[in-house]
Design a protein around this motif. Structure first.
Motif: not given
Length: 201
Positions: A42-61
């Motif tokens: 549920l937390a992951a789904l909520s963050l995805w709906l907020f537009g949060r990326p799965l991993v860092p968008a601009q550099e390697p995890l």
């Protein structure tokens, strides 16, 4: 440290937490694990709906990042704030254990994980992200990556087990030491950050 609570034995919540559905003896480990996994989903789904990326968008995890730059802050698996989540989990355990001493550990863990998930969702709402950026906390914050948020809850779980092992007195002492170390090293901490958000400092 035990806290008194009225009519706990008569409450359906206490019955569910101590004997499980149908009064089978205690909640099954599988059920508690499923509840924890469902809460994290549920937390992951909520963050995805907020537009949060799965991993860092601009550099390697990375496993660890101490950067407070916008592209890295709360984006990697662990960071200085991970220690705050360990403290949060330890504090939640002490609170729940004091409030509900008769509950089995697995039921207490479910409550602590749910508490962490609620915070992760609230923390990543746009108004709270703006609030954090209006305080004097280090760096810039654009919300957590989904991986970072799930890792935060893992750190809360770690804090739960540490507090359960140490007891509340040793946990309190360790929390003070860690809080002081965070304030000195990154000029932030669980207590200091809360005071900043409340406008007390």
């Amino acid at each position: 440290m035990k806290l008194a609570y009225p009519n706990a034995r008569d409450s359906s919540l206490d019955a569910l937490a101590t004997t499980g559905p149908g009064g089978a003896g205690r909640p099954s480990l599988a059920l508690c694990v499923l509840l924890c996994l469902g809460a994290n989903a549920l937390a992951a789904l909520s963050l995805w709906l907020f537009g949060r990326p799965l991993v860092p968008a601009q550099e390697p995890l990375r496993l660890w990042s101490s950067s407070f730059e916008l592209v890295a802050n709360s984006q990697h698996l662990t960071d200085p704030y991970s220690f705050m989540h360990v403290l949060f989990g330890a504090g939640l355990y002490v609170f729940v254990d004091g409030l509900k001493p008769g509950w089995p550990a697995r039921s207490k863990l479910v409550v602590v994980v749910l508490g962490s998930v609620v915070w992760e969702i609230v923390e990543n709402t746009p108004p709270v992200v703006r609030l954090f950026n209006e305080t004097s906390q280090p760096g810039a914050y654009a919300g957590d990556s989904i991986v970072n948020s799930l890792s935060d809850t893992a750190c809360v779980t770690l804090g739960f087990f540490i507090a359960r092992l140490l007891g509340w007195r040793a946990t309190l002492l360790a929390a003070v030491v860690v809080e002081i170390a965070l304030v000195v090293s990154i000029h932030d901490g669980l207590v200091l950050g809360t005071l900043r958000v409340l406008g007390a400092v």
